[in-house]
Design a protein around this motif. Sequence first.
Motif, PDB file in Angstrom:
ATOM      1  N   GLY A  29      54.923  20.581  44.764  1.00 62.41           N
ATOM      2  CA  GLY A  29      54.165  20.372  43.531  1.00 62.41           C
ATOM      3  C   GLY A  29      53.139  19.263  43.623  1.00 62.41           C
ATOM      4  N   ILE A  30      52.946  18.705  44.820  1.00 66.47           N
ATOM      5  CA  ILE A  30      51.978  17.621  45.023  1.00 66.47           C
ATOM      6  C   ILE A  30      51.299  17.789  46.380  1.00 66.47           C
ATOM      7  CG2 ILE A  30      53.169  15.931  43.560  1.00 66.47           C
ATOM      8  CD1 ILE A  30      54.355  14.700  46.083  1.00 66.47           C
TER       9      ILE A  30
ATOM     10  N   HIS B 235      33.693  16.817  33.813  1.00 61.20           N
ATOM     11  CA  HIS B 235      34.888  17.564  34.171  1.00 61.20           C
ATOM     12  C   HIS B 235      35.304  17.181  35.596  1.00 61.20           C
ATOM     13  CE1 HIS B 235      37.735  20.851  34.002  1.00 61.20           C
ATOM     14  NE2 HIS B 235      37.301  21.262  35.176  1.00 61.20           N
ATOM     15  N   ALA B 236      36.608  17.068  35.841  1.00 63.50           N
ATOM     16  CA  ALA B 236      37.103  16.723  37.187  1.00 63.50           C
ATOM     17  C   ALA B 236      36.685  17.794  38.184  1.00 63.50           C
ATOM     18  CB  ALA B 236      38.618  16.581  37.169  1.00 63.50           C
ATOM     19  N   GLN B 237      35.990  17.368  39.235  1.00 62.62           N
ATOM     20  CA  GLN B 237      35.483  18.259  40.278  1.00 62.62           C
ATOM     21  C   GLN B 237      35.182  17.428  41.518  1.00 62.62           C
ATOM     22  OE1 GLN B 237      31.984  19.931  38.438  1.00 62.62           O
ATOM     23  NE2 GLN B 237      31.379  17.953  37.655  1.00 62.62           N
ATOM     24  N   GLN B 238      34.837  18.065  42.610  1.00 63.10           N
ATOM     25  CA  GLN B 238      34.650  17.345  43.871  1.00 63.10           C
ATOM     26  C   GLN B 238      33.333  16.586  43.975  1.00 63.10           C
ATOM     27  OE1 GLN B 238      35.277  19.711  47.414  1.00 63.10           O
ATOM     28  NE2 GLN B 238      35.637  17.890  48.641  1.00 63.10           N
ATOM     29  N   THR B 239      32.290  17.080  43.302  1.00 65.42           N
ATOM     30  CA  THR B 239      30.947  16.491  43.419  1.00 65.42           C
ATOM     31  C   THR B 239      30.375  16.216  42.034  1.00 65.42           C
ATOM     32  OG1 THR B 239      30.613  17.806  45.420  1.00 65.42           O
ATOM     33  CG2 THR B 239      28.658  16.841  44.442  1.00 65.42           C
TER      34      THR B 239
ATOM     35  N   ASP C 226      49.781  10.759  34.029  1.00 62.92           N
ATOM     36  CA  ASP C 226      50.179  12.071  34.540  1.00 62.92           C
ATOM     37  C   ASP C 226      48.968  12.679  35.241  1.00 62.92           C
ATOM     38  OD1 ASP C 226      50.880  14.717  35.029  1.00 62.92           O
ATOM     39  OD2 ASP C 226      51.794  15.006  33.052  1.00 62.92           O
ATOM     40  N   ARG C 227      48.983  12.671  36.565  1.00 58.67           N
ATOM     41  CA  ARG C 227      47.837  13.132  37.357  1.00 58.67           C
ATOM     42  C   ARG C 227      47.461  14.571  37.052  1.00 58.67           C
ATOM     43  NH1 ARG C 227      50.567  12.815  43.198  1.00 58.67           N
ATOM     44  NH2 ARG C 227      52.381  12.038  42.155  1.00 58.67           N
ATOM     45  N   PHE C 228      48.422  15.378  36.639  1.00 55.12           N
ATOM     46  CA  PHE C 228      48.170  16.793  36.385  1.00 55.12           C
ATOM     47  C   PHE C 228      47.408  17.026  35.077  1.00 55.12           C
ATOM     48  CE2 PHE C 228      52.123  16.423  38.839  1.00 55.12           C
ATOM     49  CZ  PHE C 228      51.705  17.037  40.008  1.00 55.12           C
TER      50      PHE C 228
ATOM     51  N   SER D  47      42.376  20.300  42.940  1.00 53.32           N
ATOM     52  CA  SER D  47      42.145  20.548  41.516  1.00 53.32           C
ATOM     53  C   SER D  47      43.446  20.594  40.712  1.00 53.32           C
ATOM     54  CB  SER D  47      41.365  21.855  41.333  1.00 53.32           C
ATOM     55  OG  SER D  47      42.120  22.936  41.852  1.00 53.32           O
ATOM     56  N   ILE D  48      44.582  20.593  41.393  1.00 51.99           N
ATOM     57  CA  ILE D  48      45.879  20.582  40.696  1.00 51.99           C
ATOM     58  C   ILE D  48      46.339  19.141  40.477  1.00 51.99           C
ATOM     59  CG2 ILE D  48      48.315  21.280  40.834  1.00 51.99           C
ATOM     60  CD1 ILE D  48      47.288  23.638  42.641  1.00 51.99           C
ATOM     61  N   CYS D  49      46.359  18.361  41.546  1.00 54.13           N
ATOM     62  CA  CYS D  49      46.811  16.965  41.478  1.00 54.13           C
ATOM     63  C   CYS D  49      45.701  16.001  41.061  1.00 54.13           C
ATOM     64  CB  CYS D  49      47.325  16.518  42.842  1.00 54.13           C
ATOM     65  SG  CYS D  49      48.788  17.365  43.398  1.00 54.13           S
ATOM     66  N   HIS D  50      44.473  16.466  41.111  1.00 55.50           N
ATOM     67  CA  HIS D  50      43.297  15.622  40.867  1.00 55.50           C
ATOM     68  C   HIS D  50      43.303  14.440  41.827  1.00 55.50           C
ATOM     69  CE1 HIS D  50      42.325  18.192  37.597  1.00 55.50           C
ATOM     70  NE2 HIS D  50      43.521  18.006  37.089  1.00 55.50           N
ATOM     71  N   LEU D  51      43.539  14.775  43.083  1.00 54.27           N
ATOM     72  CA  LEU D  51      43.511  13.796  44.153  1.00 54.27           C
ATOM     73  C   LEU D  51      42.149  13.861  44.828  1.00 54.27           C
ATOM     74  CD1 LEU D  51      44.844  11.732  46.074  1.00 54.27           C
ATOM     75  CD2 LEU D  51      45.692  13.669  47.401  1.00 54.27           C
ATOM     76  N   PHE D  52      41.471  12.741  44.858  1.00 49.47           N
ATOM     77  CA  PHE D  52      40.196  12.583  45.553  1.00 49.47           C
ATOM     78  C   PHE D  52      40.433  11.544  46.637  1.00 49.47           C
ATOM     79  CE2 PHE D  52      39.360  13.436  41.096  1.00 49.47           C
ATOM     80  CZ  PHE D  52      38.314  14.336  41.085  1.00 49.47           C
TER      81      PHE D  52
END
Length: 200
Positions: free
Chosen positions: A106-107, A70-74, A53-55, A88-93
Amino acid sequence: MAASAWEDGARGQKQGRRGCEHYDRGCLLKAPCCDKLYTCRLCHDNNEDHQLDRFKVTEVQCIKCEKIQHAQQTCEECSTLFGEYYCSICHLFDKDKKQYHCENCGICRIGPKEDFFHCLKCNLCLAMNLQGKHKCIENVSRQNCPICLEDIHTSRVVAHVLPCGHLLHRTCYEEMLKELQMSIMYALCFRYDSVLETAG
């Protein structure tokens, strides 16, 4: 399966990209369901008997310094950029593909955002040239592709809108057209061969 995720990441770097075949990223996701590290949810789902669950992802591991954080960009340790685009919602990098997060879907979607609108009845982001020019079918994107029977809404494959309003994966639609053309060619050739046989 952290080892395979690392191997996949290393393979990607040799091919001039970071991450896996699905995404260019500088981190691994820590799956909250099994505590394993994977480059992405698709890699996880292909190797496990459950879905990520990506969320619910809260932690990532930097592929450079290996710090779990913690999930973040850098990366907070070595400043590695995990993705040019980060949601930061989908945790898509990923690398920048003009993505945007659609609140109604929602995505995240591939944009640019100004080229798309969200049809509330279809519950789907569509190209601006279809605004007011498509047949609405309620929640059409929540149905599976009638060709491959796989999910359309969260698919990474672009959807093709048929004149009737139904959706197919674009790749399925193109394959269907190719098969149809082959069937027509076969029918024509068969008919031509039959005519030659009767004439001879």
